[in-house]
Design a protein around this motif. Sequence first.
Motif, PDB file in Angstrom:
ATOM      1  N   GLU A   1       0.822  -1.078  -0.001  1.00 42.09           N
ATOM      2  CA  GLU A   1      -0.093   0.038  -0.032  1.00 42.09           C
ATOM      3  C   GLU A   1       0.914   1.174  -0.039  1.00 42.09           C
ATOM      4  O   GLU A   1       1.937   1.074   0.780  1.00 42.09           O
ATOM      5  CB  GLU A   1      -1.012   0.062   1.177  1.00 42.09           C
ATOM      6  CG  GLU A   1      -1.946   1.147   1.323  1.00 42.09           C
ATOM      7  CD  GLU A   1      -3.015   0.852   2.344  1.00 42.09           C
ATOM      8  OE1 GLU A   1      -3.270   1.891   2.789  1.00 42.09           O
ATOM      9  OE2 GLU A   1      -3.194  -0.249   2.722  1.00 42.09           O
ATOM     10  N   PHE A   2       0.525   2.032  -0.756  1.00 43.22           N
ATOM     11  CA  PHE A   2       1.421   3.558  -0.888  1.00 43.22           C
ATOM     12  C   PHE A   2       0.429   4.520  -1.374  1.00 43.22           C
ATOM     13  O   PHE A   2      -0.616   4.408  -1.992  1.00 43.22           O
ATOM     14  CB  PHE A   2       2.595   3.404  -1.670  1.00 43.22           C
ATOM     15  CG  PHE A   2       2.138   3.076  -3.260  1.00 43.22           C
ATOM     16  CD1 PHE A   2       2.147   4.215  -3.934  1.00 43.22           C
ATOM     17  CD2 PHE A   2       2.054   1.809  -3.720  1.00 43.22           C
ATOM     18  CE1 PHE A   2       1.610   4.254  -5.418  1.00 43.22           C
ATOM     19  CE2 PHE A   2       1.567   1.777  -5.166  1.00 43.22           C
ATOM     20  CZ  PHE A   2       1.473   2.668  -5.950  1.00 43.22           C
ATOM     21  N   GLU A   3       1.083   5.912  -0.964  1.00 36.21           N
ATOM     22  CA  GLU A   3       0.170   7.005  -1.618  1.00 36.21           C
ATOM     23  C   GLU A   3       1.013   7.481  -2.506  1.00 36.21           C
ATOM     24  O   GLU A   3       2.084   7.761  -2.699  1.00 36.21           O
ATOM     25  CB  GLU A   3      -0.145   8.040  -0.315  1.00 36.21           C
ATOM     26  CG  GLU A   3      -1.250   7.604   0.421  1.00 36.21           C
ATOM     27  CD  GLU A   3      -1.669   8.418   1.440  1.00 36.21           C
ATOM     28  OE1 GLU A   3      -0.957   9.781   1.815  1.00 36.21           O
ATOM     29  OE2 GLU A   3      -2.521   8.191   2.282  1.00 36.21           O
ATOM     30  N   ALA A   4       0.433   8.343  -3.463  1.00 34.54           N
ATOM     31  CA  ALA A   4       0.923   9.167  -4.666  1.00 34.54           C
ATOM     32  C   ALA A   4       0.398  10.420  -4.843  1.00 34.54           C
ATOM     33  O   ALA A   4      -0.923  10.462  -4.730  1.00 34.54           O
ATOM     34  CB  ALA A   4       0.901   8.129  -6.006  1.00 34.54           C
ATOM     35  N   GLU A   5       1.058  11.235  -5.248  1.00 26.18           N
ATOM     36  CA  GLU A   5       0.713  12.623  -5.313  1.00 26.18           C
ATOM     37  C   GLU A   5       0.810  12.882  -6.873  1.00 26.18           C
ATOM     38  O   GLU A   5       1.795  12.882  -7.499  1.00 26.18           O
ATOM     39  CB  GLU A   5       1.695  13.480  -4.745  1.00 26.18           C
ATOM     40  CG  GLU A   5       1.122  15.012  -4.986  1.00 26.18           C
ATOM     41  CD  GLU A   5       2.049  16.061  -4.257  1.00 26.18           C
ATOM     42  OE1 GLU A   5       1.564  17.293  -3.941  1.00 26.18           O
ATOM     43  OE2 GLU A   5       3.153  15.951  -4.090  1.00 26.18           O
ATOM     44  N   ILE A   6      -0.285  13.345  -7.411  1.00 28.54           N
ATOM     45  CA  ILE A   6      -0.253  13.738  -8.932  1.00 28.54           C
ATOM     46  C   ILE A   6       0.209  15.312  -8.867  1.00 28.54           C
ATOM     47  O   ILE A   6      -0.118  16.170  -8.219  1.00 28.54           O
ATOM     48  CB  ILE A   6      -1.796  13.901  -9.294  1.00 28.54           C
ATOM     49  CG1 ILE A   6      -2.278  12.538  -9.411  1.00 28.54           C
ATOM     50  CG2 ILE A   6      -1.633  14.319 -10.858  1.00 28.54           C
ATOM     51  CD1 ILE A   6      -3.719  12.447  -9.643  1.00 28.54           C
ATOM     52  N   HIS A  18      -1.193  14.498 -20.579  1.00 28.36           N
ATOM     53  CA  HIS A  18      -0.224  13.649 -19.571  1.00 28.36           C
ATOM     54  C   HIS A  18      -0.856  13.815 -18.172  1.00 28.36           C
ATOM     55  O   HIS A  18      -1.512  14.601 -17.713  1.00 28.36           O
ATOM     56  CB  HIS A  18       1.155  14.149 -19.632  1.00 28.36           C
ATOM     57  CG  HIS A  18       1.429  15.519 -19.265  1.00 28.36           C
ATOM     58  ND1 HIS A  18       1.070  16.750 -19.960  1.00 28.36           N
ATOM     59  CD2 HIS A  18       1.666  16.079 -17.912  1.00 28.36           C
ATOM     60  CE1 HIS A  18       1.330  17.758 -19.255  1.00 28.36           C
ATOM     61  NE2 HIS A  18       1.808  17.471 -18.056  1.00 28.36           N
ATOM     62  N   VAL A  19      -0.387  12.921 -17.372  1.00 24.27           N
ATOM     63  CA  VAL A  19      -0.537  12.890 -16.141  1.00 24.27           C
ATOM     64  C   VAL A  19       0.869  12.178 -15.265  1.00 24.27           C
ATOM     65  O   VAL A  19       1.338  11.379 -15.703  1.00 24.27           O
ATOM     66  CB  VAL A  19      -1.572  11.930 -15.317  1.00 24.27           C
ATOM     67  CG1 VAL A  19      -1.728  11.773 -13.916  1.00 24.27           C
ATOM     68  CG2 VAL A  19      -2.982  12.060 -16.094  1.00 24.27           C
ATOM     69  N   ALA A  20       1.417  13.153 -14.416  1.00 20.88           N
ATOM     70  CA  ALA A  20       2.539  12.932 -13.859  1.00 20.88           C
ATOM     71  C   ALA A  20       2.444  12.775 -12.438  1.00 20.88           C
ATOM     72  O   ALA A  20       1.713  13.484 -11.712  1.00 20.88           O
ATOM     73  CB  ALA A  20       3.749  13.823 -14.206  1.00 20.88           C
ATOM     74  N   TRP A  21       3.221  11.784 -11.461  1.00 21.35           N
ATOM     75  CA  TRP A  21       3.143  11.619 -10.226  1.00 21.35           C
ATOM     76  C   TRP A  21       4.340  11.178  -9.698  1.00 21.35           C
ATOM     77  O   TRP A  21       5.290  10.899 -10.160  1.00 21.35           O
ATOM     78  CB  TRP A  21       1.979  10.482  -9.809  1.00 21.35           C
ATOM     79  CG  TRP A  21       2.402   9.131 -10.460  1.00 21.35           C
ATOM     80  CD1 TRP A  21       3.252   8.086  -9.546  1.00 21.35           C
ATOM     81  CD2 TRP A  21       2.232   8.546 -11.647  1.00 21.35           C
ATOM     82  NE1 TRP A  21       3.415   7.183 -10.449  1.00 21.35           N
ATOM     83  CE2 TRP A  21       2.960   7.141 -11.660  1.00 21.35           C
ATOM     84  CE3 TRP A  21       1.826   8.767 -12.966  1.00 21.35           C
ATOM     85  CZ2 TRP A  21       2.969   6.451 -12.800  1.00 21.35           C
ATOM     86  CZ3 TRP A  21       1.904   8.153 -14.097  1.00 21.35           C
ATOM     87  CH2 TRP A  21       2.491   6.815 -13.872  1.00 21.35           C
ATOM     88  N   GLN A  22       4.259  11.338  -8.230  1.00 20.81           N
ATOM     89  CA  GLN A  22       5.419  10.724  -7.562  1.00 20.81           C
ATOM     90  C   GLN A  22       4.934  10.201  -6.353  1.00 20.81           C
ATOM     91  O   GLN A  22       3.909  10.582  -5.474  1.00 20.81           O
ATOM     92  CB  GLN A  22       6.347  11.622  -7.139  1.00 20.81           C
ATOM     93  CG  GLN A  22       5.936  12.850  -5.981  1.00 20.81           C
ATOM     94  CD  GLN A  22       6.867  13.750  -6.044  1.00 20.81           C
ATOM     95  OE1 GLN A  22       8.067  14.140  -6.659  1.00 20.81           O
ATOM     96  NE2 GLN A  22       6.771  14.748  -4.970  1.00 20.81           N
TER      97      GLN A  22
END
Length: 172
Positions: free
Chosen positions: A57-62, A70-74
């Motif tokens: 399980e993890f969280e990602a920020e757009i 495009h869509v970029a996240w980390q």
Amino acid sequence: MNSIQATVEIAVPVRTVYNQWTQFKSFPRFMTVVKRVEQVKPTVTRWVIGYGPMRREFEAEIVEQQPDSHVAWQSLERSLWHSGEVSFRPTESGGTVVTVRLQVSPGGGAALLPNAAGLTCRVVRHELGHFKEFIEALGEECGAWRGIIRNGRVQPTEAEPPRCRVPTWPVG
């Protein structure tokens, strides 16, 4: 840092493909490793992924999002940090080329696998294939979010022009 890239051509227009991609909650319907996705905030999602008995399980920020582009996240996770971008380009035939690029930190449990980058690349290609089958069979999106995100912040939408203040004249 390991780099991964996968591309697929989809026989559906860019707008439809992009709109479906923004529906993160639908990912478990067509991606076998994605078990659940929750929208925590407008720019933060919580993911549960798994393969076999393993779950993560993890969280990602757009951090960047531009409709039909495009869509970029980390990830917000330090132990298995990654970042990525999915881009959408129209084809001459009216379809879409979707490209996923990932940067994955070699730390954590993935470092124990001898060919973690190769395995991740195969999984990404496989899941992109599932997305292609899903959206081509559906033919239309299940929803859409067409907002813009810059530097992790949702940008205000353009205000509608003010309505005319002239009263409606009677007709007749």
